[in-house]
Design an enzyme around this catalytic site. Structure first.
Site, PDB file in Angstrom:
ATOM      1  N   GLN C 240       0.688  -1.125  -0.023  1.00  0.00           N
ATOM      2  CA  GLN C 240       0.172  -0.136   0.057  1.00  0.00           C
ATOM      3  C   GLN C 240       0.727   1.141  -0.038  1.00  0.00           C
ATOM      4  OE1 GLN C 240      -3.482  -2.096   2.859  1.00  0.00           O
ATOM      5  NE2 GLN C 240      -3.621   0.159   2.660  1.00  0.00           N
ATOM      6  N   ARG C 387      -9.459  -0.608   7.380  1.00  0.00           N
ATOM      7  CA  ARG C 387     -10.310   0.372   6.819  1.00  0.00           C
ATOM      8  C   ARG C 387     -10.866   1.841   7.575  1.00  0.00           C
ATOM      9  NH1 ARG C 387     -14.339  -1.101   2.037  1.00  0.00           N
ATOM     10  NH2 ARG C 387     -14.848   0.800   1.282  1.00  0.00           N
ATOM     11  N   CYS C 388      -9.614   2.334   8.098  1.00  0.00           N
ATOM     12  CA  CYS C 388     -10.165   3.460   8.791  1.00  0.00           C
ATOM     13  C   CYS C 388      -8.827   4.287   8.937  1.00  0.00           C
ATOM     14  CB  CYS C 388     -10.722   3.240  10.154  1.00  0.00           C
ATOM     15  SG  CYS C 388      -9.364   2.600  11.348  1.00  0.00           S
ATOM     16  N   GLU C 763     -13.221   5.470   3.998  1.00  0.00           N
ATOM     17  CA  GLU C 763     -13.068   4.464   5.294  1.00  0.00           C
ATOM     18  C   GLU C 763     -14.360   5.126   6.142  1.00  0.00           C
ATOM     19  OE1 GLU C 763      -8.965   5.409   5.899  1.00  0.00           O
ATOM     20  OE2 GLU C 763      -8.507   3.530   5.009  1.00  0.00           O
TER      21      GLU C 763
END
Ligand SMILES: Cc1cc2nc3c(=O)[nH]c(=O)nc-3n(C[C@H](O)[C@H](O)[C@H](O)COP(=O)(O)OP(=O)(O)OC[C@H]3O[C@@H](n4cnc5c(N)ncnc54)[C@H](O)[C@@H]3O)c2cc1C
Ligand code: FES
Ligand code: FES
Lengths: 284, 164, 809
Positions: C240, C387-388, C763
């Site tokens: 990522q 996912r945040c 997110e």
């Protein structure tokens, strides 16, 4: 996730299968759809030096509905069961149960024979077959024999089948009356937290027979004779259902796992059975 | 190591023949031997459906089948459904209705959906959700996948009618 | 000319710029099975590597015997810590300032830990080799609970002990105990305690935000290829943050950074799992150097769930005080954070608990204090932002539960309690008690819209009736109304306070316009399904007036892309999106001079209009951007260099603060514990909306991951430190069948400091969704005396709540 190496056989008839089983004994195993066996081999929890694929063996894939019984070949898949209108007309509980097994892809591959022979307490068909009082036909080098589903299961992965025997068919006396297969699971693709198969007949509002079997609540499927007996002769009032549930709870012996602790499983087993009985009764 | 087997497959209309260990899983045959990398590996335990292909008319998770079991059979993967000049209506619909994000589940998803629509050309939303439950998507939340399949069904039925 | 007949609207539409639901350019390849993921890479002579992993959670390694494994035909090498030690690679730095064993160095600290790396000609030989590596372990006492860890005599990390048993400081200051990692705090301790001590009303609650995992459908993996002839290392992988990986690889391997090329090909979802550096990457690189051949390593799903990048595992205790009328006066939060065997959290260096200090949420809370203690246990390392943005799910869950708990204490409606405490529109920019400056918001408008759309009062009436019916024995189903109002903090971040391992968290964009009016833009980020190739082209189209369809977006190759810190924490749009806009504006500035020259007027006498510069007051006199691009290359213009290119490195002045209002309606079967989601309404405000179709898709996906986490998804251990949830049978990933249809909605409150006003959305739905689902479950039981129960709300835990409240008769 790579299985250990093995030899692969695809015999064309049962004699060929039995010969290999005889030759290699414990080291050989038959494979039907492979959807229980292959994952175990990949995790190296099952080692199978000699793997015998049954797909080309003739005569194992028929569904026959006779006057008083149904015969389902061992290689009939869950998808075949769902698709067979004749079978659904004769024993609708089979379709209702099959639809609650795994997911579409698995149902194309998973077979009745594999499901009942596997001996995994999580499989749905063993309890179902006990409820329907099915008989399993086994063939070995000494010939054929029949074992009632209700006598087949000894412990997890331990059955009355000898290592050198192959299960060829399941025969079911034509069921009558109302039916229900009720299953609680965490999601599609999961085995049962608790499942109940119920087949009930009635006459003039009085229950004349009831067969009840439970899934994944002990190390084998549980045919609860007492739970069925508690309903017979009653009008299926609340008290009768309560005593049936109580009898069933006496017979099961769940263990704790990720689905929950024992108290929860027992409670859900009771709820699921009640619902199955009520649904079956409404159809009787 | 065990003896290698002679295996023959028809993949996307093409005959393939090779020698392989019996323990070779079909997904690896496709991906590594035949360079058909559309089908993916998401779990290896037959839960996710990323590896779904069609074998003799059945949707199959190719991570849970040995190549040896598929010997003699016909296999269709996402690559066999349509290409740049002749996209399958499902491929069109997934693009049109944002039925994918990272794309990893997409080949398995679309391959499974072709079979679903073959068996049930007019599925309800509920039937789609049930019929696609062997395929996991981590990105889309499924809503647009359902929409894509519904749209493809309409399109396919219309062109079938037009052809009749 | 065609241009003359096109209306302005046509010209805008033709650009497919910001605000339109442009179809995704990525989809052609993905729908045809032509994506290029790391496991699709096949190089000549490529080898496969895989790990021998520890079956024990805590054990000393007495010996490792690799002889039998090396006998397996096709096995070329088996690496152990002893092989890596001379290279100094048996340990590696983590993103959190700790270090982590690459291969077990004398002991193992969690089940599944990497012990040896088998390198073979194919995956079959590697698998057979693994079976034959003999490791002798001596089991040590296992600690899976952080509170016990802080009391235990057992030292998990002997490597961090000083002389004579002393306790040197860790990366984040003094340590209180040998299993303690750091204490980090924010806000005012004494004043907060004082406010709470003297308050009218105080609600207290302890909650555990369980351990879970991002579990993207594609696991982690890489292919390392050392070209000894040219001295170049190429590393393809599921990264990522490819540039950060290049820097880290260079720092630990000593290979100069220009000799390393890191490539992130297509990535099958990340959700935070693919931010960190894992032993598999290091071992593949070493194996490639040792063998001179490319080496591939791909995790299987069990490896993935058991060893790389867990998320959460926060034990949180809160106190919230208020006036009798419900005006919040103070908030106190303590967290015991279980980091596992190594501290490998992916947080900005100065924030070892991420942005947990956003835990005052969307409310005007004058006084607050937060303290976090990090602790070692015998569990896998990680602590990623699933996912945040960094720990924001934890923060939002905490405050959204505390609000509900306070509402119960005050016997007030929880929607009303939120309304009277929201930060007001006119208070922005708002300085929060724990340090952040919220950029913009209009919470009341969003909340009112949400409640009106779902007919909140009607739902409450229905719920009251349901309670009556339940008590009267007419139904066994309860109804829960889940509310959540969240404020996210994304776009890390300003280099003045955000870096990872000293790498500033700016991002970048480089644009090259081709003479015929098409373009390529390269960014420091990397899409994992977010559709960057689509949306960044839209931003540029609007900024530079060339159609999005004529703009290629390229990311993920460190040889070509400008340096950037990658994609996670919803930072792509806020940071790289801003860089894109700013680079676009540089292009436009030059184009303006060229246009003025071509139109023979002064620079200030032309203005930009959609896809062209026009002479002010004479719109019939114009030059299109296409014409300008051609001229930029092919016409000698005095005082202006040829070419049309620009680079922007964007260091954001502040974070952005997206927000949203969610409502979930759920029915709960009290007897089986089975929840059924009847309705889910999600209103998101992510500022300027670049592509509504993609925003909606992100919301669906984030909500589904929230559903999973709230209702069953966990990484659970038994007392021996065995991971109980290592396959997708037990690790809950919902299928289409378990997932509802979502209703989406929006308001638009642009970010005042972002060049295009965008805030990021990927997110938010996860951050806001988890408390919303959880609150729905808890709310169903509120009439029967429930204040709080811990997630995940799977069947048995819901059943347990009902059981403990006496609802089973
Ligand atoms: C994701 C997933 C979810 C599942 N969920 C469920 C579920 O909810 N309920 C459920 O019931 N099942 C479930 N299953 C199991 C599935 O239905 C299996 O396919 C089935 O249990 C076994 O059938 P098979 O044909 O695949 O057997 P195989 O895997 O081929 O064989 C299983 C075992 O039976 C033996 N065997 C097979 N056929 C014979 C025979 N004719 N004679 C003697 N021995 C034989 C084999 O040697 C082996 O030991 C699931 C499987 C998967 C992968
Ligand atoms: S990889 Fe085959 S089902 Fe997941
Ligand atoms: S699109 Fe990413 S998993 Fe489905």
């Amino acid at each position: 996730m790579i299985p250990a190496a093995f030899e692969y056989y695809r015999p064309q008839d049962m004699a060929g299968v039995l010969a290999i089983l005889e030759e290699h004994g414990d080291d050989a195993r038959v494979m039907a759809g492979g959807h229980s066996l292959i994952p175990m081999m990949k995790l190296r929890m099952a080692e199978v030096p000699h793997l015998i694929d049954l797909q080309d063996v003739g005569g194992l894939s028929d569904i026959t509905v006779e006057a008083s019984r149904i015969v389902i070949g061992a290689m009939v898949t869950q998808a075949d069961i769902i698709d067979s209108a004749e079978l659904t007309a004769a024993a609708p509980i089979l379709r209702e149960a099959a639809l609650q097994i795994a997911d579409p892809q698995v149902r194309y591959m998973g077979t009745v024979g594999g499901n009942v022979a596997n001996g995994d307490p999580g499989n749905d068909m063993p309890g179902l077959m006990q409820c329907l009082d099915a008989t399993f036909t086994l063939v070995g080098s000494d010939g054929e024999r029949d074992v009632p589903a209700r006598d087949f299961y000894e412990a997890a992965y331990m059955t009355a089948r000898d290592d050198e025997e192959v299960l060829t068919a399941v025969s079911i006396p034509l069921p009558s009356g109302g039916y229900a297969y009720e299953k609680q699971k965490r999601k599609i693709g999961d085995y049962a937290t608790a499942a109940a198969s119920v087949q009930i007949t009635q006459s003039g509002g009085t229950c004349t027979s009831a067969a009840i079997a439970m899934t994944n609540l002990s190390d084998t499927p549980i045919f609860s004779e007492a739970a069925g007996a508690a309903l017979v002769g009653t009008a299926l009032d609340d008290a009768a259902i309560k005593s049936s549930v109580a009898a069933m709870l006496n017979d099961i012996d769940p263990t704790e796992d990720n689905r929950g602790p024992i108290a929860f499983k027992k409670h859900v087993a009771g709820v699921i059975l009640r619902r199955a009985i009520e649904r079956a009764w409404s159809r009787a | 190591m065990s003896n290698k087997m002679h295996i023959k497959l028809n993949v996307n209309g093409k005959e393939e023949e090779f020698l392989a260990e019996p323990r070779e899983l079909l997904i690896y045959t496709l991906r590594e031997r035949l360079n058909i990398t559309g089908p993916h590996i998401g779990c290896e335990t037959s839960h996710c459906g990323a590896c779904t292909v069609t074998i003799d008319g059945k949707s199959v998770k190719s991570c849970t089948m040995f190549a040896a079991q598929a010997d003699g059979k016909s296999i269709t993967t996402i690559e066999g459904l349509g290409g740049p000049d002749n996209l399958h209506p499902l491929q069109e619909a997934f693009k049109e209705h944002h039925g994918l994000q990272c794309g990893y589940c997409t080949p398995g998803m679309i391959t499974r959906a072709t079979k679903l629509l073959e068996e049930n050309p007019n599925p309800t939303e509920e039937e789609i959700r049930f019929g696609m439950a062997g395929n996991i998507c981590r990105c889309t939340g499924y809503q647009n996948i359902v929409k894509s399949i519904q749209a493809a069904a309409v399109e396919m039925n219309a062109s079938k009618e037009a052809a009749e | 000319m065609k241009d003359e007949v096109d209306t302005r609207e046509d010209r805008v539409a033709n650009l497919k710029g910001m605000g339109c639901s442009r179809k995704r350019v990525e989809d052609a390849r993905f729908t045809q099975g032509k994506g290029n993921y790391v496991d699709d890479i096949k190089l000549d002579g490529m080898l496969f590597g895989d790990f021998v992993r520890s079956p024990y959670a805590h054990a000393r390694i007495k010996s490792i015997d690799t002889a039998a494994a090396l006998e397996v035909p096709g096995v070329l090498a088996v690496l152990t810590a002893a092989d890596l030690e001379p290279l100094g690679l048996h340990w590696m730095p983590t993103l959190a300032g700790d270090k982590q064993m690459v291969l077990a160095d004398g002991k193992v600290l969690f089940q599944g830990q990497e012990v040896a790396f088998v390198v073979a000609e194919d995956r079959y030989a590697a698998a057979d080799g693994i079976e034959l590596v003999e490791v002798e372990y001596e089991e040590l006492p296992v600690i899976v609970n952080p509170f016990e860890a802080l009391k235990s005599d057992v030292v998990l990390r002997e490597d961090l002990m000083g002389e004579g048993g002393s306790l040197p400081d860790g990366a984040h200051g003094p340590r209180k105990h040998h299993n303690h990692i750091f204490t980090w705090d924010a806000g005012d301790k004494e004043p907060t305690e004082e406010v709470i001590a003297n308050a009218d009303v105080v609600a207290t609650e302890s909650m555990y935000y369980h351990r879970t995992h991002p579990c993207p459908l594609e696991t982690c993996g890489c292919v390392a290829s050392m070209d000894k002839v040219n001295g170049k290392l190429t590393l393809w992988g599921t990264f990522q943050a490819p540039h950060a990986i290049r820097t880290v690889v260079s720092l630990i391997s000593g290979i100069e950074e220009h000799n390393i090329r890191v490539v992130s090909p297509d990535i099958g979802g990340g959700f935070g799992n693919k931010v960190g550096a894992y032993p598999g990457y290091v071992c593949s690189v070493v194996a490639s150097i040792v063998t001179g051949k490319p080496v591939k390593w791909i995790e299987d799903r069990m490896d993935n769930l058991m060893t790389t990048a867990f998320a959460r595992d926060y034990h949180m205790t809160g106190k919230i005080s208020a006036t009798k009328e419900g005006k919040i006066t103070g908030l106190h939060c303590h967290v015991t954070a279980d980091h596992g065997g190594f501290d490998a959290c992916a947080d900005p260096t100065k924030f070892p608990a991420g942005f947990m200090n956003i835990c005052t949420g969307s409310y005007d809370i004058p006084t607050a204090y937060l303290e976090v203690d990090g602790v070692y246990t015998n569990k896998a390392p990680g602590g990623v932002s699933y996912r945040c943005s960094f720990r924001v799910t934890e923060a939002v869950y905490f405050i959204e539960r505390m609000i509900e708990v306070l509402a119960i204490k005050l016997d007030m409606d929880a929607a009303e309690l939120r309304r009277i405490n929201f930060i007001k529109k006119e208070q922005f920019p708002y300085q929060a008690a724990l340090g952040w400056e919220y950029d913009s918001g209009d919470y009341h408008t969003a909340w009112d819209k949400a409640l009106k759309t779902v007919d909140y009062d009607g739902l409450r009436a229905e719920q009251a009736q349901r309670v009556e019916d339940f008590k009267a024995g007419k139904t066994r189903k309860l109804m829960g109304i889940g509310l959540s109002f969240f404020t996210e903090i994304v776009g890390a971040g300003p280099v003045k306070n955000c870096d990872i391992l000293g790498l500033g968290m700016f991002d970048s964009c480089e644009i090259r316009i081709h003479p015929t009016g098409s373009a390529i833009a390269r960014l420091g980020t990397i899409s994992q399904g977010q559709g960057h190739a689509t949306t960044f082209a839209q931003i540029l189209a609007s900024e530079i007036g060339l159609p999005a369809d004529s703009i290629t977006i390229e990311e993920g190759d460190t040889d070509t892309a400008p340096y950037g810190l990658g994609t996670y924490g919803s930072r792509s749009t806020p940071v790289a999106g801003a860089a894109t806009a700013m680079a676009g504006r540089k292009i436009r500035a030059k184009a303006q001079m060229i246009a003025a020259y071509l139109l023979e007027v002064h620079d200030n006498d032309v203005e930009f209009d959609v896809d062209r510069f026009v002479v002010k007051g004479a719109p019939e006199k114009f030059k299109t951007m296409k014409e300008i691009a051609f001229a930029a290359y092919n016409q000698a213009i005095p005082g202006i260099e040829p070419g049309l290119e620009a680079v922007s490195y964007y260091d954001p002045p502040n974070m952005t603060y997206p927000f949203g209002a969610y409502v979930c309606v759920m029915d709960i079967d009290v007897d089986t514990g089975v929840p059924e989601i009847r309705r889910f309404y999600a209103l998101d405000d992510c500022g300027t909306r670049i592509n509504p179709m993609i925003i909606e898709g992100q919301v669906h996906g984030g909500l589904t991951e929230a559903l999973a986490v709230a209702l069953g998804q966990e990484i659970a251990y038994d007392d021996m430190g065995n991971c109980k949830t290592g396959t997708l049978m037990d690790f809950f990933l919902p299928t289409a069948w378990e997932v509802p249809n979502y209703e989406t909605d929006y308001t638009v409150t642009p970010s005042p400091h972002h060049p295009i006003g965008a805030k990021g959305v990927g997110e938010s739905p996860h951050v806001g969704g988890v408390p919303c689902f959880s609150n729905a479950v808890q709310d169903a039981f509120r009439p029967f005396g429930n204040t709080h129960t811990n997630m995940p709300h799977d069947h048995w835990r819901i059943w347990k709540t009902a059981n403990e409240l006496g609802l089973h008769g």
